[in-house]
Write a protein that holds these residues in place. Sequence first.
Motif, PDB file in Angstrom:
ATOM      1  N   CYS A 452     -64.817 -25.957  -8.645  1.00 27.40           N
ATOM      2  CA  CYS A 452     -65.127 -25.427  -9.970  1.00 27.40           C
ATOM      3  C   CYS A 452     -65.817 -24.061  -9.833  1.00 27.40           C
ATOM      4  O   CYS A 452     -66.654 -23.872  -8.939  1.00 27.40           O
ATOM      5  CB  CYS A 452     -66.033 -26.383 -10.732  1.00 27.40           C
ATOM      6  SG  CYS A 452     -65.274 -28.000 -11.032  1.00 27.40           S
ATOM      7  N   PRO A 453     -65.485 -23.116 -10.714  1.00 30.30           N
ATOM      8  CA  PRO A 453     -66.101 -21.785 -10.632  1.00 30.30           C
ATOM      9  C   PRO A 453     -67.614 -21.847 -10.817  1.00 30.30           C
ATOM     10  O   PRO A 453     -68.137 -22.627 -11.629  1.00 30.30           O
ATOM     11  CB  PRO A 453     -65.434 -21.009 -11.770  1.00 30.30           C
ATOM     12  CG  PRO A 453     -64.173 -21.766 -12.066  1.00 30.30           C
ATOM     13  CD  PRO A 453     -64.478 -23.203 -11.785  1.00 30.30           C
ATOM     14  N   ILE A 454     -68.317 -21.047 -10.047  1.00 31.95           N
ATOM     15  CA  ILE A 454     -69.770 -20.905 -10.167  1.00 31.95           C
ATOM     16  C   ILE A 454     -70.048 -19.615 -10.925  1.00 31.95           C
ATOM     17  O   ILE A 454     -69.528 -18.553 -10.576  1.00 31.95           O
ATOM     18  CB  ILE A 454     -70.439 -20.849  -8.786  1.00 31.95           C
ATOM     19  CG1 ILE A 454     -70.166 -22.141  -8.010  1.00 31.95           C
ATOM     20  CG2 ILE A 454     -71.945 -20.612  -8.918  1.00 31.95           C
ATOM     21  CD1 ILE A 454     -70.654 -22.098  -6.572  1.00 31.95           C
ATOM     22  N   LYS A 455     -70.867 -19.712 -11.969  1.00 35.92           N
ATOM     23  CA  LYS A 455     -71.177 -18.532 -12.753  1.00 35.92           C
ATOM     24  C   LYS A 455     -72.152 -17.638 -11.989  1.00 35.92           C
ATOM     25  O   LYS A 455     -73.206 -18.074 -11.546  1.00 35.92           O
ATOM     26  CB  LYS A 455     -71.783 -18.921 -14.101  1.00 35.92           C
ATOM     27  CG  LYS A 455     -72.026 -17.716 -15.016  1.00 35.92           C
ATOM     28  CD  LYS A 455     -72.580 -18.146 -16.365  1.00 35.92           C
ATOM     29  CE  LYS A 455     -72.808 -16.926 -17.258  1.00 35.92           C
ATOM     30  NZ  LYS A 455     -73.364 -17.321 -18.589  1.00 35.92           N
ATOM     31  N   VAL A 456     -71.778 -16.379 -11.838  1.00 32.81           N
ATOM     32  CA  VAL A 456     -72.625 -15.389 -11.172  1.00 32.81           C
ATOM     33  C   VAL A 456     -72.949 -14.291 -12.164  1.00 32.81           C
ATOM     34  O   VAL A 456     -72.069 -13.802 -12.868  1.00 32.81           O
ATOM     35  CB  VAL A 456     -71.921 -14.789  -9.934  1.00 32.81           C
ATOM     36  CG1 VAL A 456     -72.722 -13.614  -9.368  1.00 32.81           C
ATOM     37  CG2 VAL A 456     -71.723 -15.849  -8.866  1.00 32.81           C
ATOM     38  N   GLU A 457     -74.219 -13.904 -12.245  1.00 31.55           N
ATOM     39  CA  GLU A 457     -74.636 -12.812 -13.114  1.00 31.55           C
ATOM     40  C   GLU A 457     -75.089 -11.634 -12.262  1.00 31.55           C
ATOM     41  O   GLU A 457     -75.752 -11.823 -11.247  1.00 31.55           O
ATOM     42  CB  GLU A 457     -75.767 -13.259 -14.051  1.00 31.55           C
ATOM     43  CG  GLU A 457     -75.342 -14.321 -15.048  1.00 31.55           C
ATOM     44  CD  GLU A 457     -76.455 -14.666 -16.027  1.00 31.55           C
ATOM     45  OE1 GLU A 457     -77.546 -14.056 -15.900  1.00 31.55           O
ATOM     46  OE2 GLU A 457     -76.245 -15.527 -16.884  1.00 31.55           O
ATOM     47  N   PHE A 458     -74.727 -10.447 -12.700  1.00 36.64           N
ATOM     48  CA  PHE A 458     -75.109  -9.262 -11.950  1.00 36.64           C
ATOM     49  C   PHE A 458     -76.601  -8.999 -12.084  1.00 36.64           C
ATOM     50  O   PHE A 458     -77.121  -8.854 -13.189  1.00 36.64           O
ATOM     51  CB  PHE A 458     -74.321  -8.050 -12.450  1.00 36.64           C
ATOM     52  CG  PHE A 458     -74.809  -6.742 -11.870  1.00 36.64           C
ATOM     53  CD1 PHE A 458     -74.891  -6.571 -10.497  1.00 36.64           C
ATOM     54  CD2 PHE A 458     -75.183  -5.702 -12.692  1.00 36.64           C
ATOM     55  CE1 PHE A 458     -75.330  -5.372  -9.956  1.00 36.64           C
ATOM     56  CE2 PHE A 458     -75.625  -4.493 -12.165  1.00 36.64           C
ATOM     57  CZ  PHE A 458     -75.702  -4.330 -10.796  1.00 36.64           C
ATOM     58  N   THR A 474     -64.677 -15.201  -4.334  1.00 35.20           N
ATOM     59  CA  THR A 474     -63.547 -15.663  -3.515  1.00 35.20           C
ATOM     60  C   THR A 474     -62.552 -14.515  -3.401  1.00 35.20           C
ATOM     61  O   THR A 474     -62.334 -13.766  -4.358  1.00 35.20           O
ATOM     62  CB  THR A 474     -62.846 -16.876  -4.155  1.00 35.20           C
ATOM     63  OG1 THR A 474     -62.406 -16.516  -5.477  1.00 35.20           O
ATOM     64  CG2 THR A 474     -63.788 -18.066  -4.236  1.00 35.20           C
ATOM     65  N   ILE A 475     -61.974 -14.356  -2.222  1.00 30.94           N
ATOM     66  CA  ILE A 475     -61.000 -13.294  -1.981  1.00 30.94           C
ATOM     67  C   ILE A 475     -59.757 -13.928  -1.364  1.00 30.94           C
ATOM     68  O   ILE A 475     -59.816 -14.474  -0.259  1.00 30.94           O
ATOM     69  CB  ILE A 475     -61.569 -12.213  -1.046  1.00 30.94           C
ATOM     70  CG1 ILE A 475     -62.820 -11.580  -1.678  1.00 30.94           C
ATOM     71  CG2 ILE A 475     -60.521 -11.146  -0.758  1.00 30.94           C
ATOM     72  CD1 ILE A 475     -63.465 -10.518  -0.830  1.00 30.94           C
ATOM     73  N   THR A 476     -58.661 -13.868  -2.102  1.00 34.56           N
ATOM     74  CA  THR A 476     -57.410 -14.448  -1.622  1.00 34.56           C
ATOM     75  C   THR A 476     -56.285 -13.425  -1.749  1.00 34.56           C
ATOM     76  O   THR A 476     -56.297 -12.585  -2.658  1.00 34.56           O
ATOM     77  CB  THR A 476     -57.030 -15.703  -2.444  1.00 34.56           C
ATOM     78  OG1 THR A 476     -56.985 -15.351  -3.840  1.00 34.56           O
ATOM     79  CG2 THR A 476     -58.050 -16.809  -2.243  1.00 34.56           C
ATOM     80  N   PRO A 477     -55.301 -13.459  -0.843  1.00 30.59           N
ATOM     81  CA  PRO A 477     -54.182 -12.509  -0.940  1.00 30.59           C
ATOM     82  C   PRO A 477     -53.361 -12.764  -2.192  1.00 30.59           C
ATOM     83  O   PRO A 477     -53.196 -13.901  -2.633  1.00 30.59           O
ATOM     84  CB  PRO A 477     -53.384 -12.768   0.328  1.00 30.59           C
ATOM     85  CG  PRO A 477     -53.789 -14.123   0.793  1.00 30.59           C
ATOM     86  CD  PRO A 477     -55.190 -14.331   0.349  1.00 30.59           C
ATOM     87  N   ARG A 478     -52.837 -11.694  -2.779  1.00 31.14           N
ATOM     88  CA  ARG A 478     -52.068 -11.806  -4.012  1.00 31.14           C
ATOM     89  C   ARG A 478     -50.738 -12.511  -3.788  1.00 31.14           C
ATOM     90  O   ARG A 478     -50.219 -13.168  -4.706  1.00 31.14           O
ATOM     91  CB  ARG A 478     -51.801 -10.414  -4.586  1.00 31.14           C
ATOM     92  CG  ARG A 478     -53.002  -9.718  -5.201  1.00 31.14           C
ATOM     93  CD  ARG A 478     -52.593  -8.349  -5.740  1.00 31.14           C
ATOM     94  NE  ARG A 478     -51.567  -8.476  -6.781  1.00 31.14           N
ATOM     95  CZ  ARG A 478     -50.818  -7.457  -7.214  1.00 31.14           C
ATOM     96  NH1 ARG A 478     -50.950  -6.262  -6.659  1.00 31.14           N
ATOM     97  NH2 ARG A 478     -49.918  -7.647  -8.164  1.00 31.14           N
ATOM     98  N   SER A 479     -50.156 -12.371  -2.601  1.00 26.80           N
ATOM     99  CA  SER A 479     -48.827 -12.926  -2.359  1.00 26.80           C
ATOM    100  C   SER A 479     -48.547 -12.943  -0.867  1.00 26.80           C
ATOM    101  O   SER A 479     -49.311 -12.379  -0.067  1.00 26.80           O
ATOM    102  CB  SER A 479     -47.762 -12.066  -3.069  1.00 26.80           C
ATOM    103  OG  SER A 479     -47.766 -10.756  -2.511  1.00 26.80           O
TER     104      SER A 479
END
Length: 490
Positions: A452-458, A474-479
Amino acid sequence: MLHSQSSLFTLACALVVSACLLLYQRSVIRWRARQRGRPLPPGPKRWPIIGNMLDIPTWKPWYGLRDLLDKRASNTSNRIETPLISLAGHDFDFAIMQYGPRWRRHRRMLWQQFHPGKVDIYKPVQRDFTRKLLAGLLEKPGKVKQLLQYQIIGTVMKITYDIDLEDENDARIGYVDSTFSGLRKVTVSMQFLLRHFPLVQYLPAWFPGAGFHKLFAESNPPCAWMLDVPFSQAKADTAGPSIVAELLGGIQTSLSGSKDDSESEEQVARNVAAIIVEAGSDTLVSTLEGLILALSLFPEVQQKAWAELDAIVGAHRLPDFDDRDALVYINAVVKEALRWHNVSPLSIAHVTVEDDELHGYFIPAGTTVVPNIWACMHDPHIYPEPEKFYPERFIGEDGKLNPDVLDPATLIFGSGRRICPGRYFVDAALFLTAASVLHVFDIGPPKDENGCPIKVEFQASHGFLSYPEDTRCTITPRSAEAVALILGSQ
């Protein structure tokens, strides 16, 4: 006898008081002569001795200070004289040197290496390390900061000293990062204390309130390493292309005089080399951290960036510097990254050299001028909804960059004669990194153990230099095609 001594003491006291009154009267007359009836700028009432120290917010002061922008470079290019610079080991840093001949020698030597006609020669190295960043993010997406440090510090170490760093775990990255460890935590109140009460620097570290000694001690050994070790290595082997090799070669051909002159110029070159690595790497890494955080918080920005990159660059290659003019939205993303997160929210304070006047107000010599960068970059009259990461604010109805919107670069990089000489190099690095990362990656919010997404505030950290506090994402390749592009670029 006692009566005589008492009379002498009374007379002495009267003379001292009279002398003090005469000196005070003299200072008032001189002050009024300088002021010529012009009022000081509006502000809170000054207290004796401590001035407005109690009026300065102690936490993230850029939220509360009003700015006076530097528009008189010939008179406002000086810096605050304070022992904290030497305490932190930063005597070599021309950005905080006093304005004068020594500063000009450093500025001239640095500008010769980073003027617009010179920075193109560094682009192959910038390209190489940007592609190493992509490969690192593909393999280790959880090490964003370390990989950004490797990209930027690796680039500047290569062009400055012709030194190759191994990877993000190279110990030399830690040395460079630690040079700013003391200054990162310097507060406005600490600056004021050391400036106006310099004897405080001699308090022992165990004395209550003298904890700044520990802060500054952390940065001294890395600063000494930064000045000596890589420069000595580059000096011993000048066969490869590097800024140090060029500087040393220039010194040898321009100086036919004494050994002392040569050594003096070499010390300037040593200082300039350290400044390039230290200053460029720290601020640039923080800006890129802010950019990646913003992309995770505002996914609609990625959608628009992808559409432009797919249309202009296509799926079969990575973006390059030649694409810049066509990538309008990516250029707007770079401008917004500079505006949204300010690494130095109050910039570096300027000091007036002579009495001056601004809009009818009297500005005495020695006045500290604080350019409140954060306030300018978050002024809703200039940038509506300033807390939002919205690159479109820089694009006009014709689909081109709008010259009528204030370009953050005009303030972020300083002003007047103190403007950053490396701004063109930094701008190129920001563009290529932003375009390359967006072209192949999808950046989203962090997720918990259940996915589940974790809310991050700047939130920006407190201190002289400011950094995003929570950069989880999270960093994932587009394709699959994006993965092939990354792997094929190595």
